[in-house]
Each structure stands twice: as structure tokens, then as C-alpha cells.
Design a protein around this motif. Structure first.
Motif, PDB file in Angstrom:
ATOM      1  N   HIS A 378     -25.654  45.163 -82.615  1.00  0.00           N
ATOM      2  CA  HIS A 378     -26.103  46.131 -81.673  1.00  0.00           C
ATOM      3  C   HIS A 378     -25.045  47.160 -81.164  1.00  0.00           C
ATOM      4  N   ALA A 379     -25.220  48.397 -81.448  1.00  0.00           N
ATOM      5  CA  ALA A 379     -24.073  49.465 -80.837  1.00  0.00           C
ATOM      6  C   ALA A 379     -24.813  50.562 -80.853  1.00  0.00           C
ATOM      7  N   ASN A 380     -24.823  51.314 -79.888  1.00  0.00           N
ATOM      8  CA  ASN A 380     -25.397  52.655 -79.568  1.00  0.00           C
ATOM      9  C   ASN A 380     -24.490  53.559 -79.202  1.00  0.00           C
ATOM     10  N   GLN A 381     -23.562  53.111 -78.284  1.00  0.00           N
ATOM     11  CA  GLN A 381     -22.474  54.250 -77.712  1.00  0.00           C
ATOM     12  C   GLN A 381     -21.443  54.596 -78.471  1.00  0.00           C
ATOM     13  N   ARG A 382     -21.330  55.721 -78.294  1.00  0.00           N
ATOM     14  CA  ARG A 382     -19.561  56.245 -79.082  1.00  0.00           C
ATOM     15  C   ARG A 382     -18.444  55.076 -78.940  1.00  0.00           C
ATOM     16  N   GLU A 383     -18.374  54.875 -77.652  1.00  0.00           N
ATOM     17  CA  GLU A 383     -17.219  53.906 -77.356  1.00  0.00           C
ATOM     18  C   GLU A 383     -17.373  52.626 -77.983  1.00  0.00           C
ATOM     19  N   SER A 384     -18.649  52.195 -78.172  1.00  0.00           N
ATOM     20  CA  SER A 384     -18.726  50.486 -78.775  1.00  0.00           C
ATOM     21  C   SER A 384     -18.350  50.789 -80.082  1.00  0.00           C
ATOM     22  N   LEU A 385     -19.191  51.679 -80.668  1.00  0.00           N
ATOM     23  CA  LEU A 385     -18.830  51.930 -82.249  1.00  0.00           C
ATOM     24  C   LEU A 385     -17.630  52.101 -82.946  1.00  0.00           C
ATOM     25  N   ASP A 386     -16.648  52.878 -81.825  1.00  0.00           N
ATOM     26  CA  ASP A 386     -15.226  53.139 -82.459  1.00  0.00           C
ATOM     27  C   ASP A 386     -14.427  51.662 -82.189  1.00  0.00           C
ATOM     28  N   ALA A 387     -14.996  51.047 -80.946  1.00  0.00           N
ATOM     29  CA  ALA A 387     -14.120  49.955 -80.575  1.00  0.00           C
ATOM     30  C   ALA A 387     -14.399  48.921 -81.660  1.00  0.00           C
ATOM     31  N   PHE A 388     -15.796  48.522 -81.894  1.00  0.00           N
ATOM     32  CA  PHE A 388     -16.276  47.482 -82.825  1.00  0.00           C
ATOM     33  C   PHE A 388     -15.710  47.731 -84.327  1.00  0.00           C
ATOM     34  N   LEU A 389     -15.502  48.976 -84.666  1.00  0.00           N
ATOM     35  CA  LEU A 389     -15.167  49.340 -86.119  1.00  0.00           C
ATOM     36  C   LEU A 389     -13.707  49.038 -86.065  1.00  0.00           C
ATOM     37  N   THR A 390     -12.966  49.396 -85.150  1.00  0.00           N
ATOM     38  CA  THR A 390     -11.295  48.986 -85.065  1.00  0.00           C
ATOM     39  C   THR A 390     -11.072  47.585 -85.225  1.00  0.00           C
ATOM     40  N   GLN A 391     -12.028  46.653 -84.478  1.00  0.00           N
ATOM     41  CA  GLN A 391     -11.837  45.264 -84.719  1.00  0.00           C
ATOM     42  C   GLN A 391     -12.153  44.849 -86.132  1.00  0.00           C
ATOM     43  N   ILE A 392     -13.520  45.255 -86.805  1.00  0.00           N
ATOM     44  CA  ILE A 392     -13.880  44.912 -87.971  1.00  0.00           C
ATOM     45  C   ILE A 392     -12.794  45.368 -89.202  1.00  0.00           C
ATOM     46  N   GLU A 393     -12.473  46.316 -88.716  1.00  0.00           N
ATOM     47  CA  GLU A 393     -11.177  46.858 -90.042  1.00  0.00           C
ATOM     48  C   GLU A 393     -10.166  45.955 -89.759  1.00  0.00           C
ATOM     49  N   ASP A 394      -9.678  45.492 -88.880  1.00  0.00           N
ATOM     50  CA  ASP A 394      -8.522  44.678 -88.690  1.00  0.00           C
ATOM     51  C   ASP A 394      -8.906  43.100 -89.234  1.00  0.00           C
ATOM     52  N   ILE A 395     -10.213  42.708 -88.955  1.00  0.00           N
ATOM     53  CA  ILE A 395     -10.712  41.388 -89.392  1.00  0.00           C
ATOM     54  C   ILE A 395     -10.499  41.497 -91.049  1.00  0.00           C
ATOM     55  N   ASN A 396     -11.192  42.697 -91.449  1.00  0.00           N
ATOM     56  CA  ASN A 396     -11.411  42.777 -92.760  1.00  0.00           C
ATOM     57  C   ASN A 396     -10.198  42.472 -93.681  1.00  0.00           C
ATOM     58  N   ARG A 397      -8.935  42.692 -92.903  1.00  0.00           N
ATOM     59  CA  ARG A 397      -7.761  42.707 -93.797  1.00  0.00           C
ATOM     60  C   ARG A 397      -7.445  41.227 -94.171  1.00  0.00           C
ATOM     61  N   THR A 398      -7.961  40.400 -93.383  1.00  0.00           N
ATOM     62  CA  THR A 398      -7.776  38.754 -93.574  1.00  0.00           C
ATOM     63  C   THR A 398      -8.990  38.168 -94.186  1.00  0.00           C
ATOM     64  N   HIS A 399     -10.154  38.649 -93.741  1.00  0.00           N
ATOM     65  CA  HIS A 399     -11.254  38.022 -94.124  1.00  0.00           C
ATOM     66  C   HIS A 399     -12.311  39.195 -94.705  1.00  0.00           C
ATOM     67  N   PRO A 400     -12.144  39.632 -95.707  1.00  0.00           N
ATOM     68  CA  PRO A 400     -13.014  40.739 -96.418  1.00  0.00           C
ATOM     69  C   PRO A 400     -14.376  40.530 -96.139  1.00  0.00           C
ATOM     70  N   ILE A 401     -15.095  41.636 -95.639  1.00  0.00           N
ATOM     71  CA  ILE A 401     -16.713  41.460 -95.576  1.00  0.00           C
ATOM     72  C   ILE A 401     -17.324  42.066 -96.488  1.00  0.00           C
ATOM     73  N   ARG A 402     -16.778  43.015 -97.445  1.00  0.00           N
ATOM     74  CA  ARG A 402     -17.639  43.800 -98.455  1.00  0.00           C
ATOM     75  C   ARG A 402     -18.405  42.653 -99.511  1.00  0.00           C
ATOM     76  N   GLY A 403     -19.778  42.985 -99.424  1.00  0.00           N
ATOM     77  CA  GLY A 403     -20.622  42.274-100.166  1.00  0.00           C
ATOM     78  C   GLY A 403     -21.470  41.323 -99.046  1.00  0.00           C
ATOM     79  N   LEU A 404     -21.077  41.137 -97.933  1.00  0.00           N
ATOM     80  CA  LEU A 404     -21.950  40.597 -96.816  1.00  0.00           C
ATOM     81  C   LEU A 404     -23.047  41.274 -96.108  1.00  0.00           C
ATOM     82  N   ARG A 405     -22.819  42.586 -96.478  1.00  0.00           N
ATOM     83  CA  ARG A 405     -23.793  43.603 -95.954  1.00  0.00           C
ATOM     84  C   ARG A 405     -24.012  43.666 -94.555  1.00  0.00           C
ATOM     85  N   TRP A 406     -22.784  43.831 -93.626  1.00  0.00           N
ATOM     86  CA  TRP A 406     -22.664  43.796 -92.271  1.00  0.00           C
ATOM     87  C   TRP A 406     -23.231  45.255 -91.962  1.00  0.00           C
TER      88      TRP A 406
END
Length: 573
Positions: A378-406
């Protein structure tokens, strides 16, 4: 069998060679494949002929007829050709020129929660008159027993009424229902009770308290019957009786059939506040009886608010298994809320994200990534989307998410830069039609910018995977034709503008069918009307492709099929 024929064809191709023996072998394999295909088609269980069947395949092909066997489509083409595939036992449906489209898929809804009170609920979906809304309450009261609850659990706003937007009052509800408790839930943040309901819920008690809920009081300190706050929805759902286990099963059965009558054949359920796995038990009961009339895919929602909750959630996530069900009911992943304090509200101006809460949010998301599971956030606001993406980008470096259809759900303030970041991660956007009832509310808060929230056309043109859904049944109506209409016209119920970035009716239909099949990992089975796929389809009252755009919301199914089985058929007048 159709799939077997295709596999045989591949085997034959691999056997190819220039030697005479090999050529003969290939030719015999080819004849065998053709024979198998014709043999299957010749024993079709059902054929639909003389129609306008919009397949929604890659070429948006339109055909006259199709044949069904064992729940799947085995042939499409001209009526004369398909008619040859019927025998004495084949059910024949003459479409008489009617349009057929794939069954509509809602990529984000809350039907498990909605089913809990469906049996006692009045719905105001599509009702554009305040007077008519009250008449629906009066009609239900006439058929109810004394003391039986009459409720409206969201999916409406005052702005959809064209005759008057005057708030409902306790006195007028008392006049309609003096002997029945009545509760009206306005979206998620407001409630109106009559006197009998106030008594049932002990609202008049001086010590009354409910989390996130404020009771309005008059000058004497007496409650007026008006409740407000983010906790109103949960308070109503927890306190208003739901019925016993048997009644809950019947409530789900009725709810699903009503959704079939609107045109839904598949939904993705994302739980809700107070979620427990027990919410799905009535669905499982029907599934075990082979009585589900809609494909029900769902995620798991944990009510995490603290570090201790996150510890528990992470431990539970490590035990979760997705895709242990079947094509009618299955868990597909985790979501929608990761951490309740970061569950942003579209009607607020910005949102505050503390480093502490974001760290807790990340722990849960990282556990999902480690488990290699699908996640929808769930993400509506500009601040949420940016913050969540930053965390997911960092997680992706260790645990790639491509193919999981997040995916991100709702995405009201999604920017072009967000979409580019999502594209690199392989993430998707779920766009929802809450603005069909809340468009004016959002414009009062965000001004003209609300007309681009969500940025539907920009999402379409971005190239990232996306789809249309409702977020029903509290935040929006359930009817998928309202969503299609909104995406094409940009209007909310009642006629006021709510969306500037409209799209074509073809693109809207693709987003509500083929695109959404991707989010349940079933694009090989549903979403289009092609050979080998399930015969999930709608025979329509009007031609979706040619009816005036303003009338798209009024389209209804004449027949709804799931897996080749008629689950809804309109009564002829």
C-alpha cells in the motif's frame, strides 16, 4: 488435451531431419497433432456462436464463436466452423450478436472482509440520489426482523448524490428504522448510527472508548450518533454481529454470486485491519465443496505496529508457503500493509516517515525477499513511494526481487522517476478507482493536482506492468464496469470530474483482464479468450467497444462463466 497437442507438435519439430524417414515421421506426427486437436474440438461441451467475441489477445482479435471442453477454450473462429464441433451432447449458446469479453479480474480488493456482513448489508454502489439511498434502507428494514441490523459498510460518499449532499442524521434513520439498529459507514473514516444502534453499541456510555474513533457530542454532552476517525470501520466490523459459521459461508456464497453478476470472475484479496487466516475459512468450505463461483487469490496481512509485532511477523513469514493451492483458490504472497504506522492515507497532505518505523518496515520486506515471495505494498503519498523504493533498491542488492512481481498498490502520487526506478526493479503498479466516490474529497484536499492522482495514462505509457482494480468494498464500489467507465471518462459517480489522465476503452479492458492475470501468476490460464485458457467470460448486455462512453458503467453481464460453467445468468424479462 489442447496442451498435449501443442507439446506433441514441439516434439515433432525437434525430430525434424532431411532424411526421408525423418520427414515421414514428422508428417505422421503432424497428422497426429491435427487429429488430436480435431478430436478434442469435436466433443466440445459448450459452444458460443453468432457473437462478437473480444479475445483481448496481443492483437485484440475479435471472432464470432468459440468452443469449450473441460472448462477450457479449445477453438475460436467463425460460427460455421465452430458449429461443426458440436454433437448431440454439446450445449449451444446463440449469442445473437452480443459481445463477449474475458471475465474481469480485480487485482486488489477486500472481499473476505466485505463478506462478513454481506448478508445484512445495503449497498449504495452507483446510487446517485440521497433520497434513493434512504429508500434502499427503508426497503431492507421492511424485510428485516425486529432488532436485526441494517448496515452500509462503505463504498459511497455524499459527493455521489446529485440531489443533496446533506449528511445523514440520527433522527431520520430513527424515523425509518425505530426498531432496528442502523449503521452507515462513510468510506473508512465516518459513521452514522441511529438510536437503536447507539444502544446496542453502548455509545451513550460516558466511559465509551474505541481506538481511533471520536464520538461527536451535542452541547449537553450526549452523543449525536456521528463517529469519526480511522478506527470507525474496524469498530463497526468488530462490534456488529457477523453470524455463525454456517451463516458466514452463506454470506460468502451470496457475495460471490453478486460479484459474478457484476462481471467479476477473479479477485485478489488483501485482508484488512484485524485480519486473521480465519477470514478465508468460509471460502475454503465452499472450495472443498467445489462451490466457489469466482477464483479467489489472496495475500497474507499481519497487523504489525511495534518492534515486537515485527519480530513475530518475520518469524511467521519464514514459514509461509505461496502457491500451495490451485486455480480456484491460492495464496500468492504477502501484503498489503507492511507496518501499520506507515499505512498512508490518500486524503492527507503528505506523510511523516520516521527512521525507526522505516527500519521496522524494512525488516518485514526483507523477510519476504529472503523467502522469495510476491509482495504488494500500500503506497499513496509521494513520501511513502520514495522511501519504500529506496529500501527496496537496497534490499534488491542482496536479495534480487526481479521475477517476484512486486507491486505498489493505489500509487496516487506516483512520479515518472518512481516508474523508472520500478522498471529497473521489475516492479508493477496497481491502479485503483477509489476516485469514483472520493474524487471531490481529494480535490478539496489536494486541489487540481488530485485530477492526476493516480497518473493513469503516464503509468500506461511508462511500460511497467500495471492493472486496474477497485480497492473495494469499503473505499470504492465493487462493480468493475464502474472502474472501466472511470478510466475512460474520468468521472466519478454523480458526474463530477475526478481524473484528467483518461485512457482508451481498449487499454482499460486490457488492464482489467490480460494485465491482471499477471498479478496472480496465471497469465497462461486466464485474462484472454484463447485456446488452452479457461473459459472465464462475460456475455454483455451492451457492446463495450461501441456503447457511448458514459454508458460503460451501465453494462451488465447476461451470462458469466468461470471455467466454462455458468455462474450467473440474467433473468429474461
Amino acid at each position: 488435451m489442447e496442451g498435449n497437442a501443442r507439446r506433441d507438435s514441439v516434439s515433432c519439430d525437434r525430430a525434424g531431419s532431411k532424411s526421408p524417414e525423418r520427414l515421414v515421421f514428422v508428417f505422421l506426427c503432424f497428422l497426429l497433432c491435427v487429429f488430436r486437436g480435431e478430436a478434442v474440438a469435436a466433443s466440445a461441451d459448450t459452444i458460443l456462436i453468432n457473437g462478437k467475441i473480444v479475445t483481448v489477445d496481443d492483437h485484440f482479435t475479435v471472432v464470432q464463436a468459440l468452443a469449450i471442453k473441460d472448462g477450457r477454450i479449445v477453438a475460436t473462429g467463425k460460427s460455421a466452423e465452430i458449429a461443426k464441433l458440436a454433437d448431440a451432447g454439446t450445449k449451444k449458446i446463440d449469442l445473437k450478436g452480443r459481445t463477449v469479453i474475458p471475465g474481469l479480474i480485480d487485482n486488489h480488493a477486500h472481499y473476505a472482509r466485505g463478506s462478513q456482513h454481506w448478508g445484512i448489508e445495503v449497498r449504495w454502489d452507483g446510487v446517485t440520489s440521497r433520497k434513493a439511498a434512504l429508500e434502499k434502507i427503508a426497503e431492507r428494514v421492511k424485510g428485516a426482523r425486529i432488532g436485526e441490523w441494517v448496515v452500509v459498510m462503505g463504498g459511497w460518499s455524499y459527493d455521489q448524490f446529485t440531489d443533496s449532499q446533506t449528511p445523514f442524521a440520527r433522527a431520520e434513520l430513527d424515523a425509518i428504522a425505530p426498531n432496528n439498529p442502523v449503521a452507515l459507514q462513510y468510506i473508512y473514516v465516518n459513521g452514522v448510527l441511529n438510536t437503536r444502534a447507539m444502544a446496542e453499541l453502548n455509545i451513550a456510555d460516558a466511559g465509551f472508548k474505541a481506538p481511533g474513533t471520536t464520538v461527536e457530542r451535542d452541547s449537553t454532552g450526549a452523543p449525536t450518533g456521528i463517529l469519526s476517525g480511522g478506527g470507525v470501520s474496524s469498530f463497526f466490523r468488530n462490534k456488529i454481529p457477523m453470524g455463525n459459521a454456517e451463516q458466514q459461508v452463506e454470506s460468502v456464497r451470496t457475495h460471490l454470486r453478486d460479484l459474478n453478476a457484476m462481471g467479476l470472475t477473479t479477485s485478489v484479496d488483501w485482508g484488512g485491519y484485524g485480519f486473521t487466516e480465519d477470514w478465508y475459512e468460509p471460502f475454503r468450505v465452499l472450495h472443498r465443496k467445489n462451490a466457489l463461483t469466482m477464483r479467489v487469490f489472496h495475500g497474507t496481512w499481519y497487523n504489525t505496529t511495534s518492534a515486537a509485532d515485527v519480530d513475530k511477523a518475520v518469524a511467521q513469514i519464514r514459514t509461509l508457503k505461496a502457491f500451495q493451492g490451485d486455480d480456484m483458490m491460492d495464496r500468492i504472497g504477502f501484503g498489503e500493509t507492511v507496518l501499520l504506522p506507515l499505512h498512508d492515507n490518500p486524503s492527507s497532505r503528505g506523510t511523516k516517515i520516521s527512521a525507526e518505523n522505516l527500519a521496522l518496515w524494512r525488516r518485514v520486506v526483507e523477510a519476504v525477499a529472503e523467502r522469495r515471495m510476491h509482495l504488494s505494498v500500500h503506497a499513496n503519498q509521494r513520501e511513502s513511494l520514495d522511501a519504500f523504493l529506496t529500501q527496496i533498491e537496497d534490499i534488491n542488492r542482496t536479495h534480487p526481487i526481479r521475477g517476484l512481481r512486486w507491486s505498489f498498490a493505489h500509487v496516487r502520487q506516483l512520479s515518472t522517476s518512481d516508474m523508472e526506478r520500478m522498471r529497473k526493479l521489475g516492479m508493477a503498479a496497481l491502479v485503483h478507482s477509489q476516485a469514483t466516490i472520493s474524487g471531490q474529497i481529494l480535490q478539496r484536499i489536494h486541489g487540481e493536482a488530485a485530477l492526476d492522482q493516480p497518473p493513469v495514462r503516464t503509468v500506461l505509457e511508462s511500460g511497467i506492468p500495471w492493472g486496474l482494480g477497485s480497492d473495494s468494498n469499503g473505499a470504492a464500489p465493487s462493480n468493475p464496469f464502474y472502474t472501466l467507465w472511470w478510466a475512460v471518462t474520468g468521472n466519478m459517480l454523480g458526474g463530477k470530474p475526478s481524473l484528467r489522465q483518461t485512457i482508451s476503452r481498449q487499454d482499460a479492458l486490457i488492464a482489467h483482464t490480460r494485465n491482471n492475470a499477471y498479478f496472480v501468476f496465471r497469465e497462461g490460464d486466464i485474462g484472454t479468450l484463447q485456446n488452452g485458457k479457461y473459459a472465464d467470460l462475460l456475455v454483455l448486455s451492451h457492446d463495450y467497444l461501441t456503447v457511448p462512453a458514459e454508458q460503460i458503467k451501465d453494462i451488465t453481464p447476461v451470462i458469466t462463466m468461470v471455467g466454462g460453467k455458468i455462474v450467473y445468468e440474467a433473468v429474461s424479462k
